[in-house]
Every structure is written in structure tokens, then in C-alpha cells.
Design a protein around this motif. Structure first.
Motif, PDB file in Angstrom:
ATOM      1  N   VAL A  22       0.798  -1.237   0.000  1.00  0.00           N
ATOM      2  CA  VAL A  22       0.000   0.000   0.000  1.00  0.00           C
ATOM      3  C   VAL A  22       0.826   1.281   0.000  1.00  0.00           C
ATOM      4  CG1 VAL A  22      -2.028  -1.067   1.061  1.00  0.00           C
ATOM      5  CG2 VAL A  22      -0.281  -0.041   2.521  1.00  0.00           C
ATOM      6  N   CYS A  23       2.123   1.159   0.228  1.00  0.00           N
ATOM      7  CA  CYS A  23       2.955   2.379   0.294  1.00  0.00           C
ATOM      8  C   CYS A  23       3.060   3.028  -1.091  1.00  0.00           C
ATOM      9  CB  CYS A  23       4.345   2.061   0.834  1.00  0.00           C
ATOM     10  SG  CYS A  23       5.385   3.535   0.907  1.00  0.00           S
ATOM     11  N   PRO A  24       2.571   4.247  -1.228  1.00  0.00           N
ATOM     12  CA  PRO A  24       2.602   4.888  -2.546  1.00  0.00           C
ATOM     13  C   PRO A  24       3.991   5.355  -2.971  1.00  0.00           C
ATOM     14  CG  PRO A  24       1.642   6.382  -0.930  1.00  0.00           C
ATOM     15  CD  PRO A  24       1.937   5.096  -0.203  1.00  0.00           C
ATOM     16  N   LEU A  25       4.919   5.419  -2.004  1.00  0.00           N
ATOM     17  CA  LEU A  25       6.260   5.927  -2.317  1.00  0.00           C
ATOM     18  C   LEU A  25       7.328   4.845  -2.317  1.00  0.00           C
ATOM     19  CD1 LEU A  25       6.071   9.208  -0.215  1.00  0.00           C
ATOM     20  CD2 LEU A  25       5.937   9.003  -2.694  1.00  0.00           C
ATOM     21  N   GLY A  44       5.022   9.766   6.097  1.00  0.00           N
ATOM     22  CA  GLY A  44       4.103   9.564   7.219  1.00  0.00           C
ATOM     23  C   GLY A  44       2.642   9.650   6.848  1.00  0.00           C
ATOM     24  N   CYS A  45       2.284   9.158   5.674  1.00  0.00           N
ATOM     25  CA  CYS A  45       0.873   9.245   5.242  1.00  0.00           C
ATOM     26  C   CYS A  45      -0.039   8.322   6.050  1.00  0.00           C
ATOM     27  CB  CYS A  45       0.746   8.924   3.749  1.00  0.00           C
ATOM     28  SG  CYS A  45       1.078   7.204   3.323  1.00  0.00           S
ATOM     29  N   GLY A  46       0.535   7.256   6.618  1.00  0.00           N
ATOM     30  CA  GLY A  46      -0.231   6.379   7.503  1.00  0.00           C
ATOM     31  C   GLY A  46      -0.948   5.215   6.829  1.00  0.00           C
ATOM     32  N   LYS A  47      -0.789   5.077   5.528  1.00  0.00           N
ATOM     33  CA  LYS A  47      -1.469   3.976   4.835  1.00  0.00           C
ATOM     34  C   LYS A  47      -0.991   2.625   5.351  1.00  0.00           C
ATOM     35  CE  LYS A  47      -2.912   6.023   0.482  1.00  0.00           C
ATOM     36  NZ  LYS A  47      -2.901   5.934  -0.973  1.00  0.00           N
ATOM     37  N   CYS A  48       0.306   2.506   5.568  1.00  0.00           N
ATOM     38  CA  CYS A  48       0.864   1.234   6.049  1.00  0.00           C
ATOM     39  C   CYS A  48       0.333   0.905   7.438  1.00  0.00           C
ATOM     40  CB  CYS A  48       2.390   1.302   6.066  1.00  0.00           C
ATOM     41  SG  CYS A  48       3.047   2.706   6.968  1.00  0.00           S
TER      42      CYS A  48
END
Lengths: 191, 70
Positions: free
Chosen positions: B27-30, B50-54
Motif C-alpha cells: 500500500v505504500c505509494p512511495l 508519514g501518510c499512515g497507509k501502512c
């Protein structure tokens, strides 16, 4: 994110479960889910199977994620503890070897073939409609019934924890995941 | 004059409890997180925003988003 071919392995996992309702001998294909993770972890020292190719995990992610069949709550602390994970692995292995022993008894002629699928190690479900006789020894079918019981039980447990907690909660206590992680830890200690 | 401290958020993995399932990686977009040698997930602090998706995806809930000094 761009989808790769291995993002669709969930189709095989779903097909496998469905085929078991029509011909139990397809259960033998489930051995792939046992041997491939072990081969990857032993040869490459990674959890490549869990990380990429686990169709069951993908199925839970699809049902719990895209279809929203999950409460998305945190899994309880005890379920992710090492004691529970290793204990569940040990229990799973003991039940697996018991199943192998029962298969051996049928091969030896000491026990008749039982056309039942045992769900959650206790519930014996009649499954005679999925057995149409075979050219092989009845022991081959006995292993298929036993192995499908293991696969169906783990799927049901995974679905329950998917509903209660996060979609792929099964991955936390999956015996294959625990075993391959132990192999990876051991391999990394060597190097 | 005090130097300006830029505060940014980043993911932190409790490696001891991580089951290395790789859900976070997907799920990490980067592409900032990877599973290191099948043992535990590893965050690249240079890439993570630090988007928090993980953290939301982690089935064991062992990833937290915290402030990290840049």
C-alpha cells in the motif's frame, strides 16, 4: 498502483476452495501453498510468498478491503504474541501429522476411507458428493479429505478474523507465515 | 536566533512484533517500506512522508506514525 500478474493469484485460491466441493482430489493442489513458501524461504531467505504470491491473503484483502467485509479493528495483543503464534504453529503441525497418520492407516488397510471433511478439527461434515471413486488407492482420497479439511479450516478461521479485525489478520497467526519467518530468522543468523 | 527545526512525520515499525507479511509494502505509494530478509518491515526515513497507509493496513497494528526530526 499498477497491478502485476501475481496480484490475481486470489483467483486460484478461490477456485481451489470451490473445486473441493466437486472433486476432493483437487485438494492435492493445496500442497503448492505448503511447498512454495518453504522453498522460497529456504532458498532465498525471504518471505516472498507471503509478500507477493499468497492468494489466500489477497482474497482476504479483497473481501475485507474492497468489499468492506471487515470491522478494521486492531487484533488483540495476545493474538500477535509470540506465544500464541508459535503455539498455534505447533498445534497446527500436530493436527497435520495426525492427518498424515490417518492417511497412512488407510494406505495400510488398517482403516477404511472416511468421506468427511473435518472443520475446525471437530465438526465432521459429510462430503461424499465430492468423491467419485478413483483409479488410485483410497489413501490418496483420504489425504485429499484430510488436506482439504486443513485448508477449509484455515480459511474459515481467516474469514472470522477478517470480519472481526483487519482484512489480513490471518497473516498474523498463519502457521506457514510463522514457519517461514522462523526459517528466515535462522538463515539470517547464519550470514 | 534559534535554528528552525523542521518536524516531519514518519512510520515506525515495532520490528520485534512484525510478522513480515508485506501488507504495508503493497500500500505504500512511495515505495518507502520493504520487508528485510523476511524478518521485519523496514522503513526508509528519507522516502517516508508519514501518510499512515501502512499503519492502517498492518494486520498486526505494529506500525505507528510519529514525528521524526528531519
Amino acid at each position: 498502483m499498477k497491478k502485476r500478474w501475481y496480484d490475481y493469484i486470489w483467483v486460484f485460491s478461490l477456485t481451489y476452495l470451490i473445486l473441493g466441493f466437486f472433486n476432493i482430489l483437487f485438494a492435492w493442489l493445496g500442497l503448492l501453498c505448503f511447498f512454495i513458501p518453504l522453498i522460497i524461504s529456504v532458498s532465498r531467505g525471504t518471505k516472498g510468498y507471503c509478500n507477493r504470491y499468497c492468494g489466500r491473503g489477497q482474497l482476504f484483502a479483497l473481501l475485507g478491503g474492497r468489499f468492506g467485509l471487515s470491522r478494521r479493528r486492531d487484533i488483540p495483543g495476545w493474538m500477535k504474541s509470540k506465544g500464541f503464534r508459535y503455539g498455534f504453529l505447533a498445534f497446527f503441525l500436530v493436527m497435520f501429522f495426525l492427518m498424515l497418520w490417518n492417511t497412512c492407516l488407510v494406505f495400510a488397510g488398517a482403516r477404511d476411507l472416511k468421506q468427511v471433511v473435518t472443520l475446525l478439527w471437530t465438526l465432521k461434515l459429510p462430503w461424499h458428493w465430492a468423491y467419485h471413486g478413483t483409479l488410485f488407492h483410497p489413501g490418496v482420497a483420504q489425504f485429499a479429505f484430510g488436506f482439504y479439511s486443513v485448508m477449509l479450516t484455515s480459511t474459515v478461521l481467516g474469514l472470522i478474523t477478517m470480519l472481526l479485525f483487519k482484512p489480513r489478520s490471518w497473516c498474523v497467526y498463519c502457521p506457514m507465515g510463522t514457519m517461514t519467518q522462523l526459517i528466515c530468522k535462522a538463515k539470517n543468523r547464519e550470514t | 536566533m534559534e535554528p528552525r527545526i523542521r518536524i516531519r512525520r514518519s512510520a515506525f515499525v515495532d520490528a520485534a512484533s512484525c510478522v513480515a507479511c508485506g501488507c504495508c509494502v503493497k500500500v505504500c505509494p512511495l515505495g518507502a517500506i520493504s520487508v528485510f530478509r523476511g524478518v521485519a518491515a523496514n522503513v526508509d526515513p528519507k522516502k517516508c512522508v508519514g501518510c499512515g497507509k501502512c499503519a492502517r493496513e498492518c494486520p498486526a497494528s505494529v506500525i505507528v506514525i510519529q514525528e521524526a526530526q528531519a
